[in-house]
Design a protein around this motif. Sequence first.
Motif, PDB file in Angstrom:
ATOM      1  N   ALA A 285      33.767  29.142  47.997  1.00  0.00           N
ATOM      2  CA  ALA A 285      32.543  28.433  47.637  1.00  0.00           C
ATOM      3  C   ALA A 285      32.513  28.100  46.147  1.00  0.00           C
ATOM      4  N   SER A 286      33.005  28.990  45.313  1.00  0.00           N
ATOM      5  CA  SER A 286      33.011  28.755  43.867  1.00  0.00           C
ATOM      6  C   SER A 286      33.933  27.600  43.507  1.00  0.00           C
ATOM      7  N   LEU A 287      35.071  27.512  44.163  1.00  0.00           N
ATOM      8  CA  LEU A 287      35.977  26.391  43.913  1.00  0.00           C
ATOM      9  C   LEU A 287      35.336  25.077  44.327  1.00  0.00           C
ATOM     10  N   VAL A 288      34.685  25.053  45.478  1.00  0.00           N
ATOM     11  CA  VAL A 288      34.024  23.829  45.937  1.00  0.00           C
ATOM     12  C   VAL A 288      32.915  23.419  44.971  1.00  0.00           C
ATOM     13  N   ALA A 289      32.195  24.386  44.426  1.00  0.00           N
ATOM     14  CA  ALA A 289      31.111  24.081  43.490  1.00  0.00           C
ATOM     15  C   ALA A 289      31.622  23.507  42.171  1.00  0.00           C
ATOM     16  N   SER A 290      32.929  23.621  41.922  1.00  0.00           N
ATOM     17  CA  SER A 290      33.481  23.152  40.653  1.00  0.00           C
ATOM     18  C   SER A 290      33.745  21.651  40.644  1.00  0.00           C
ATOM     19  N   GLY A 291      33.549  20.964  41.781  1.00  0.00           N
ATOM     20  CA  GLY A 291      33.793  19.531  41.848  1.00  0.00           C
ATOM     21  C   GLY A 291      32.816  18.854  42.774  1.00  0.00           C
ATOM     22  N   LEU A 292      33.019  17.565  43.000  1.00  0.00           N
ATOM     23  CA  LEU A 292      32.100  16.774  43.806  1.00  0.00           C
ATOM     24  C   LEU A 292      32.552  16.754  45.257  1.00  0.00           C
ATOM     25  N   GLY A 293      31.675  17.189  46.153  1.00  0.00           N
ATOM     26  CA  GLY A 293      31.958  17.100  47.575  1.00  0.00           C
ATOM     27  C   GLY A 293      32.360  18.408  48.209  1.00  0.00           C
ATOM     28  N   SER A 294      32.343  18.415  49.543  1.00  0.00           N
ATOM     29  CA  SER A 294      32.507  19.659  50.294  1.00  0.00           C
ATOM     30  C   SER A 294      33.935  20.178  50.319  1.00  0.00           C
ATOM     31  N   ASP A 295      34.915  19.373  49.908  1.00  0.00           N
ATOM     32  CA  ASP A 295      36.300  19.867  49.885  1.00  0.00           C
ATOM     33  C   ASP A 295      36.856  19.934  48.469  1.00  0.00           C
ATOM     34  N   ALA A 296      35.978  19.866  47.476  1.00  0.00           N
ATOM     35  CA  ALA A 296      36.440  19.898  46.088  1.00  0.00           C
ATOM     36  C   ALA A 296      36.983  21.279  45.734  1.00  0.00           C
ATOM     37  N   GLY A 297      37.928  21.301  44.812  1.00  0.00           N
ATOM     38  CA  GLY A 297      38.348  22.566  44.221  1.00  0.00           C
ATOM     39  C   GLY A 297      39.413  23.324  44.963  1.00  0.00           C
ATOM     40  N   ILE A 298      39.311  23.448  46.273  1.00  0.00           N
ATOM     41  CA  ILE A 298      40.278  24.236  47.033  1.00  0.00           C
ATOM     42  C   ILE A 298      41.554  23.423  47.228  1.00  0.00           C
ATOM     43  N   ILE A 299      42.686  23.992  46.809  1.00  0.00           N
ATOM     44  CA  ILE A 299      43.984  23.365  47.025  1.00  0.00           C
ATOM     45  C   ILE A 299      44.712  24.048  48.177  1.00  0.00           C
ATOM     46  N   ASP A 300      44.866  25.364  48.073  1.00  0.00           N
ATOM     47  CA  ASP A 300      45.550  26.115  49.117  1.00  0.00           C
ATOM     48  C   ASP A 300      45.173  27.587  48.990  1.00  0.00           C
ATOM     49  N   ARG A 301      45.745  28.414  49.843  1.00  0.00           N
ATOM     50  CA  ARG A 301      45.395  29.839  49.845  1.00  0.00           C
ATOM     51  C   ARG A 301      45.835  30.518  48.550  1.00  0.00           C
ATOM     52  N   ALA A 302      47.056  30.242  48.091  1.00  0.00           N
ATOM     53  CA  ALA A 302      47.550  30.929  46.898  1.00  0.00           C
ATOM     54  C   ALA A 302      46.656  30.652  45.696  1.00  0.00           C
ATOM     55  N   GLN A 303      46.252  29.399  45.527  1.00  0.00           N
ATOM     56  CA  GLN A 303      45.378  29.044  44.406  1.00  0.00           C
ATOM     57  C   GLN A 303      44.008  29.717  44.549  1.00  0.00           C
ATOM     58  N   THR A 304      43.494  29.783  45.777  1.00  0.00           N
ATOM     59  CA  THR A 304      42.186  30.420  46.007  1.00  0.00           C
ATOM     60  C   THR A 304      42.263  31.919  45.734  1.00  0.00           C
ATOM     61  N   GLU A 305      43.331  32.562  46.188  1.00  0.00           N
ATOM     62  CA  GLU A 305      43.499  33.996  45.941  1.00  0.00           C
ATOM     63  C   GLU A 305      43.633  34.279  44.443  1.00  0.00           C
ATOM     64  N   ALA A 306      44.370  33.424  43.729  1.00  0.00           N
ATOM     65  CA  ALA A 306      44.543  33.616  42.293  1.00  0.00           C
ATOM     66  C   ALA A 306      43.220  33.445  41.553  1.00  0.00           C
ATOM     67  N   ALA A 307      42.445  32.436  41.949  1.00  0.00           N
ATOM     68  CA  ALA A 307      41.140  32.230  41.316  1.00  0.00           C
ATOM     69  C   ALA A 307      40.214  33.412  41.594  1.00  0.00           C
ATOM     70  N   MET A 308      40.247  33.910  42.815  1.00  0.00           N
ATOM     71  CA  MET A 308      39.404  35.054  43.167  1.00  0.00           C
ATOM     72  C   MET A 308      39.776  36.266  42.319  1.00  0.00           C
ATOM     73  N   ALA A 309      41.060  36.525  42.169  1.00  0.00           N
ATOM     74  CA  ALA A 309      41.487  37.674  41.377  1.00  0.00           C
ATOM     75  C   ALA A 309      41.065  37.550  39.912  1.00  0.00           C
ATOM     76  N   ALA A 310      41.159  36.334  39.377  1.00  0.00           N
ATOM     77  CA  ALA A 310      40.771  36.123  37.980  1.00  0.00           C
ATOM     78  C   ALA A 310      39.265  36.297  37.810  1.00  0.00           C
ATOM     79  N   TRP A 311      38.476  35.749  38.722  1.00  0.00           N
ATOM     80  CA  TRP A 311      37.021  35.883  38.612  1.00  0.00           C
ATOM     81  C   TRP A 311      36.593  37.335  38.765  1.00  0.00           C
ATOM     82  N   ARG A 312      37.197  38.064  39.687  1.00  0.00           N
ATOM     83  CA  ARG A 312      36.811  39.458  39.892  1.00  0.00           C
ATOM     84  C   ARG A 312      37.204  40.327  38.700  1.00  0.00           C
ATOM     85  N   ALA A 313      38.256  39.940  38.008  1.00  0.00           N
ATOM     86  CA  ALA A 313      38.700  40.725  36.858  1.00  0.00           C
ATOM     87  C   ALA A 313      37.898  40.424  35.592  1.00  0.00           C
ATOM     88  N   ALA A 314      37.190  39.294  35.598  1.00  0.00           N
ATOM     89  CA  ALA A 314      36.478  38.858  34.386  1.00  0.00           C
ATOM     90  C   ALA A 314      35.300  39.773  34.070  1.00  0.00           C
TER      91      ALA A 314
END
Length: 314
Positions: A285-314
């Motif tokens: 949901a955070s990736l989608v909120a970073s751009g315009l439209g319902s499929d914005a932000g998400i590229i693939d699983r690896a990118q989503t997992e990496a973003a999640m790890a970075a946000w949780r560590a922040a």
Amino acid sequence: MSGRFDVSVVGLYILDILGRPVESIPEGGNVEFIEEIRLTVAGTAGGTVVDLAKLGLKCQAVGAVGDDEKADFVLNHMARAGIDCRLMQQLEGVETSATILNVRANGERPALHCRGASDHFDVSPDQLSEVLNCRFLHLGGTGLLARMDGEPSRRLLQAAQEAGCVTTWDLVGAGPDTWQFVEPLLPHIDYFIPSIEEAEILSGVSGVEDNIAFFQSRGVKCCVLTMGGDGSMIAQGNDRVHVPVYDIDVVDTTGCGDAYTAGFIAGLADDRSLLECGHLGTAAASLVASGLGSDAGIIDRAQTEAAMAAWRAA
């Protein structure tokens, strides 16, 4: 039941036409210039299935479009994402369901919606075995599925559970008449994933705990309530799991609920804990909120997992 597909996503498929930032509608025939216009596959089924496919799950789309140029975009976009569209009905003489979203600079998004083909969609008995050839069945869009709402949806969810599928559910735009369609479904929903605002409209009671009690008492196995800036609350039995939001810059919240659902289902498919499912949903949901439209932000699983790890560590 292993099933051929990870997920069958049944329900509301919409073409979204989005523009931002919209400060005002020009008077008369005048023109205002904006920064961005996008077309996306959206809806409580369409937005969810696209995000699920991006997260690496094998999905089939089950819904309806019309016989117009909007249908061409929806079907081609999903096919390019690797989604099986054989059970998408293309109905003659009907428009594809579509929404024009004028996204304001503050994130508000007043909408103009044409109901279209989704009102004419149902799952015929001869399709049922194919629809249920999955591990998870997600029904999205109750309240805007005129032929499916009520008893047809109840039969579908019951059949899914009897076939060994895990059932997940979400709606769109709860109103005063929506409860009559939702109540019969509740005993057949394993993961109930509305927003807290939608839950309160359905139940007529206020507050997270009172809504959890309300829906659990009517048969829901697990309540997953998204709460905007307050994160999400996951309730199974007496257990409670709160997942906070991440610190992000929000561009557009269109489709964030659908992305959360997709991430949550992806976590379930991995046999993750409810906490980890909630975090994967929040990351999507955070990736989608970073751009315009319902499929914005998400590229693939690896990118989503990496973003999640970075946000949780922040």
